[in-house]
Design a protein around this motif. Sequence first.
Motif, PDB file in Angstrom:
ATOM      1  N   ARG A 127       0.838  -1.195   0.000  1.00 39.91           N
ATOM      2  CA  ARG A 127       0.000   0.000   0.000  1.00 39.91           C
ATOM      3  C   ARG A 127       0.873   1.245   0.000  1.00 39.91           C
ATOM      4  O   ARG A 127       0.563   2.237  -0.609  1.00 39.91           O
ATOM      5  CB  ARG A 127      -0.918  -0.001   1.217  1.00 39.91           C
ATOM      6  N   ARG A 128       1.998   1.175   0.713  1.00 39.73           N
ATOM      7  CA  ARG A 128       2.891   2.324   0.737  1.00 39.73           C
ATOM      8  C   ARG A 128       3.462   2.583  -0.642  1.00 39.73           C
ATOM      9  O   ARG A 128       3.590   3.704  -1.082  1.00 39.73           O
ATOM     10  CB  ARG A 128       4.052   2.061   1.700  1.00 39.73           C
ATOM     11  N   ARG A 152       0.498   7.081  -6.061  1.00 41.92           N
ATOM     12  CA  ARG A 152      -0.226   8.059  -5.276  1.00 41.92           C
ATOM     13  C   ARG A 152      -1.595   8.370  -5.878  1.00 41.92           C
ATOM     14  O   ARG A 152      -2.573   8.576  -5.178  1.00 41.92           O
ATOM     15  CB  ARG A 152       0.610   9.332  -5.196  1.00 41.92           C
ATOM     16  N   ALA A 201      -7.890   9.306  -0.158  1.00 42.17           N
ATOM     17  CA  ALA A 201      -7.354  10.206   0.866  1.00 42.17           C
ATOM     18  C   ALA A 201      -8.200  11.465   0.951  1.00 42.17           C
ATOM     19  O   ALA A 201      -8.528  11.927   2.034  1.00 42.17           O
ATOM     20  CB  ALA A 201      -5.898  10.565   0.544  1.00 42.17           C
ATOM     21  N   ARG A 217     -11.370  10.842   2.695  1.00 41.73           N
ATOM     22  CA  ARG A 217     -11.193  10.797   4.137  1.00 41.73           C
ATOM     23  C   ARG A 217     -11.174  12.184   4.742  1.00 41.73           C
ATOM     24  O   ARG A 217     -11.800  12.450   5.733  1.00 41.73           O
ATOM     25  CB  ARG A 217      -9.880  10.112   4.471  1.00 41.73           C
ATOM     26  N   THR A 218     -10.418  13.064   4.101  1.00 45.71           N
ATOM     27  CA  THR A 218     -10.304  14.391   4.684  1.00 45.71           C
ATOM     28  C   THR A 218     -11.646  15.107   4.632  1.00 45.71           C
ATOM     29  O   THR A 218     -11.987  15.851   5.530  1.00 45.71           O
ATOM     30  CB  THR A 218      -9.245  15.231   3.954  1.00 45.71           C
ATOM     31  N   SER A 234     -13.528  13.903   7.498  1.00 51.25           N
ATOM     32  CA  SER A 234     -13.027  14.269   8.818  1.00 51.25           C
ATOM     33  C   SER A 234     -13.106  15.760   9.074  1.00 51.25           C
ATOM     34  O   SER A 234     -13.104  16.179  10.216  1.00 51.25           O
ATOM     35  CB  SER A 234     -11.578  13.798   8.960  1.00 51.25           C
ATOM     36  N   ARG A 258       4.516  11.219   0.998  1.00 49.77           N
ATOM     37  CA  ARG A 258       4.584  10.103   1.937  1.00 49.77           C
ATOM     38  C   ARG A 258       3.167   9.562   2.139  1.00 49.77           C
ATOM     39  O   ARG A 258       2.255  10.310   2.468  1.00 49.77           O
ATOM     40  CB  ARG A 258       5.158  10.571   3.270  1.00 49.77           C
ATOM     41  N   VAL A 259       3.039   8.266   1.909  1.00 57.89           N
ATOM     42  CA  VAL A 259       1.725   7.633   2.014  1.00 57.89           C
ATOM     43  C   VAL A 259       1.763   6.619   3.148  1.00 57.89           C
ATOM     44  O   VAL A 259       2.687   5.821   3.238  1.00 57.89           O
ATOM     45  CB  VAL A 259       1.362   6.931   0.685  1.00 57.89           C
ATOM     46  N   HIS A 290      -3.755   6.698   3.578  1.00 60.32           N
ATOM     47  CA  HIS A 290      -3.701   8.104   3.958  1.00 60.32           C
ATOM     48  C   HIS A 290      -2.441   8.744   3.389  1.00 60.32           C
ATOM     49  O   HIS A 290      -1.344   8.236   3.578  1.00 60.32           O
ATOM     50  CB  HIS A 290      -3.700   8.200   5.485  1.00 60.32           C
ATOM     51  N   THR A 291      -2.617   9.838   2.667  1.00 62.20           N
ATOM     52  CA  THR A 291      -1.466  10.551   2.134  1.00 62.20           C
ATOM     53  C   THR A 291      -1.088  11.636   3.123  1.00 62.20           C
ATOM     54  O   THR A 291      -1.779  12.640   3.250  1.00 62.20           O
ATOM     55  CB  THR A 291      -1.800  11.165   0.771  1.00 62.20           C
ATOM     56  N   ASP A 314       1.817  15.365   0.469  1.00 68.52           N
ATOM     57  CA  ASP A 314       1.409  15.232  -0.916  1.00 68.52           C
ATOM     58  C   ASP A 314       2.226  16.211  -1.759  1.00 68.52           C
ATOM     59  O   ASP A 314       1.929  17.402  -1.810  1.00 68.52           O
ATOM     60  CB  ASP A 314      -0.096  15.518  -1.030  1.00 68.52           C
ATOM     61  N   SER A 315       3.280  15.697  -2.376  1.00 72.73           N
ATOM     62  CA  SER A 315       4.058  16.483  -3.323  1.00 72.73           C
ATOM     63  C   SER A 315       4.510  17.823  -2.715  1.00 72.73           C
ATOM     64  O   SER A 315       4.206  18.880  -3.226  1.00 72.73           O
ATOM     65  CB  SER A 315       3.184  16.723  -4.556  1.00 72.73           C
ATOM     66  N   ALA A 372      -3.497  19.294   5.324  1.00 70.55           N
ATOM     67  CA  ALA A 372      -3.804  17.970   4.791  1.00 70.55           C
ATOM     68  C   ALA A 372      -2.685  17.477   3.880  1.00 70.55           C
ATOM     69  O   ALA A 372      -2.923  16.918   2.820  1.00 70.55           O
ATOM     70  CB  ALA A 372      -5.132  17.983   4.045  1.00 70.55           C
ATOM     71  N   ARG A 415      -0.528  19.060   2.071  1.00 72.85           N
ATOM     72  CA  ARG A 415      -0.114  19.871   0.928  1.00 72.85           C
ATOM     73  C   ARG A 415       0.396  21.215   1.407  1.00 72.85           C
ATOM     74  O   ARG A 415      -0.077  21.744   2.419  1.00 72.85           O
ATOM     75  CB  ARG A 415      -1.315  20.135   0.003  1.00 72.85           C
ATOM     76  N   SER A 417     -11.386  12.018  12.637  1.00 75.46           N
ATOM     77  CA  SER A 417     -10.341  13.007  12.867  1.00 75.46           C
ATOM     78  C   SER A 417     -10.343  13.376  14.347  1.00 75.46           C
ATOM     79  O   SER A 417     -11.311  13.117  15.066  1.00 75.46           O
ATOM     80  CB  SER A 417     -10.609  14.240  12.022  1.00 75.46           C
TER      81      SER A 417
END
Lengths: 413, 576
Positions: A393-394, A398, A405, A408-409, A412, B36-37, B41-42, B45-46, B238, B240, B475
């Motif tokens: 998964r890692r 992306r 992702a 999810r945000t 949340s 980083r993932v 969940h990211t 992100d870039s 988040a 970014r 969250s």
Amino acid sequence: MTAPLSSPTAATTGPGPSARPGSRSAPPRPPGPAARPARGATGDRLRSLAPVLVPLAAVLGALAISTVLAVLAGATPAEAAAALWEGMVGTPYAIGSSVNVAAVLLLVATGFLVAHRAGLVNVGGEGQICLGAVGATAVGTMLPASVPAVLTLPLVLLVAALCGAAWGSIAAGLAVRRGVSEVITTLLLNFVGAAVLVLAVHEEALLRQPVTSSETLPQSAPLVEAAHLPLLGVPDSPATVAVVLALAAAAVASLVLRRTATGIRLAAVGQSRPAALRLGVPVDRLRFSALTTAGAGAGLAGGVLVASAPHVLDDGLSSGYGFSGLVVGLLARGSFTAAVGIATALGFLVSGGINLQLAAGVPASITQITESLIIIGVAGTAIWSVRRSRTRRRAAPRTALGSTATARTEVSS
Amino acid sequence: MSTTHPPADAGAPGALPGSRTSITTVPALALHAVTRVFGTHTALDSVDLEVAPGEVHCILGENGAGKSTLCNIVFGALPPTSGEVCLAGEPFAPSSPSDALAHGVAMVHQHFSLVPTLTVEENLLLGRGRARLRPDRRGLVVRLAEIEETLGLHVDPRARVGTLSVGARQRVEIVKALLDRPRLLLLDEPTGVLGPDEIDGLLATCRRVAAAGTAVVLITHKLAEVMRVGDRATVLRAGRVVGTGPLAREHGGGRSVPAPSGPTGSEPSWRDEELLEAGDLVGLMVGRDVSSLDPLLAASVGVTRTRAAGAAPAHVARRTAVPDDTTPPVLAVHGLVVETPDGARRVDGVDLEVRPGEIVGIAGVEGNGQSELVAALSGALRPAAGTVRLDGQDVTRARPARRTALGLGVVPEDRHHEAVVAGLSVTTNLLLARLHRFRRFGLLDRRAMRAAAAELARRFDVRAASLDAPVSALSGGNQQKAVLARELSLEPLRCVVAAQPTRGLDLGAVDDVVAHLRATADAGVGVLVVSSELSELLVLCDHVHVAYRGALSAPVPTDAPDARERVAHLMTGAAA
């Protein structure tokens, strides 16, 4: 062993033809990236089978190693396999005794799972079985004749469960009152429990049958007729109602854990004691009862063992059922359905191993090695596949994960 | 000390005549499209980031924005999923923190990594001197003198770390990080545990370290610090980068230490960029317009700058009926003493009263007995002496369940361990304390539970993908709202004790928590709030006690014009 070997070949041959149209339609693009989706599709199908294939491979591998050991012990692989098969499912008798073993393992595992829900690990199944068996024998051999026959068996099993529970409550009390790790106390109490059993069957003042000659075995007198577990009634099969009892116990435990307030409180205690305490859950009481229940399950298993043929208590009564039951509970990872399946598989293996010794002259310890190898293999591959899925998964692109992702945000925020 | 010098001597003060020219061209740290993932969940992100030598670069963001992940990637604790990290122009992929240290990257963690039973000297020598058998004590003394001379950081090498104050311990941490003359110093939320004076000292140190040519990356979520010390800021949301740029110099004299030439040397290149103001940063962090926030709260974080001190307007605006002193207190604590098993007094004779409809705050640097006080009030710890009365009833030794039955709601400090059972569903967590109400034929009526949970979630605006999902999937803000939903919906509810209720929450969630607590007080419930966020307490409370070494000060009314100064003064341990 063949299944996992064939999978990489399928994966490598799969993308070949399907990649071609892609690279042809877009000549400047290197073939590598174009081939990737195709391989992903094949790989996904294999991966979805992985939870089945990988443990299967582990089991097959363990069996292969055991065959080698059997050969070294002097039997041909065919002989050994035939004897094992015969002992597992060859005759109604074999099936019946396998089911009886499975029932005992399931009883121990059910207790283990209840304690485990509260975050307690009961390693003391062996000692609790011994105490349960001693209690059951005491009642089953000394019961006055005035007690109605209908009540005898329930009484025997009840006392067995109570004795096991009492043995478990020693560790439970130490864990709750003094914070002593129940892993240590239950484990050490196994030795004490086994010693109590040995003492009981060696002392005439206790449970040993009347010594009439120097050849009188150190074992108890047989239980009264009314204390024998009834057979299921399958012709030629020694299967007793123990399996019904065990399944019922597992079903009740499962229902209590999933659907009652007590079950949910137990889970809360197991996952976070401070939070459970804060929310007014009687943490100490629940932990005590959970470990005591585990003792009762194992004690009941001990009672079932003496109430089955040959209906006597001897010092070899529990040949590792406590630990095998613990293994069933651990591998089941909280699921009672899984516990039933694993207990059945192990039960058949154990009973097959006995026949391996009888028929093929191979030491029965080989089946214990097999059992251990299977456990190591299954547990090991489980860990391996969890780790692998994490790294995969890692490493996944992306873009594929971006959508989840953001979802999810959104939730949340 | 020569054995411990990294190859990166360029950052050493006075030793960089050659590197001075390269300041404007080669950034000390550069991140290019770092991603980083974690699972699905990211976390990052870039992300692109450039930190020049000699600048204090602040990385801002709410909890979970990816600040710590970024730090851990640069410090070698985590590999990036993709992207490139460059250190002084060279590609940099540290395999471990020790690898990063060898390359001149040092980090001061939020939580101290010192051995309390050892002396400062022993702590500083720990883990080094592998080349020789005996640790290089002489070299250390020389280097310490050097650091004290150039940076004004004094530590006593012979002091036992356990006897030092929190601020002094952090100084040791920073000195430890600076021993090897790092090119890059990462500070992860360094001010969380410090009092106001200690924060001033730390920020001054940051400026001095940067002035000596080291690039300083300061991770924080406190705006005021950023505006005081930062040259540039990057805001993460988040995972970014949502904004980056040089900071507006709010007050020219605000730089506690005049920087000789380091940070100003590279300033011309920023002239053409737009300067970021505090308001811009809040907007970037929260992702919504500042005007939608509670005006009092916004003021308290310094966004509108209407009230620098005190909270007089807040008080008038908020309270309709402040209880007078004759109302019997709903929570009365007298002479409360809580001891650790080895006899140390963590709470030392606390007297406290909370009346119905009143919001009382307990301020103070963390570790002054607040946690133990809350634990004693909630029933998790048994006090050694004193009484706790709830609505006139003595509950000093009552179980948590009895306190709950008498109407005491508790929002625990440690959300993950004490407030929720992370692996259980949101529904279960909301209703765990009242499961007995949902029994039907011995089993739980799951439909009724879902309905009740959905109603609570609606009332308290708990947003969850599913109420059957484990609470850990929510969250932080929603978890806290779920805890509030559970505790504030108790029947009866007479008093609420909330410990650090806004910790780790973004401004939007802080806003919600404050509003809920306020509404609760308006309904006639006594509210006790323990927090280390002074600004929030001043906005929220009627009066504030200050905890210091286990004792509470006399209450300071928050409508007094000098409330902020008085409380800040008390937090240092001085008498009012």
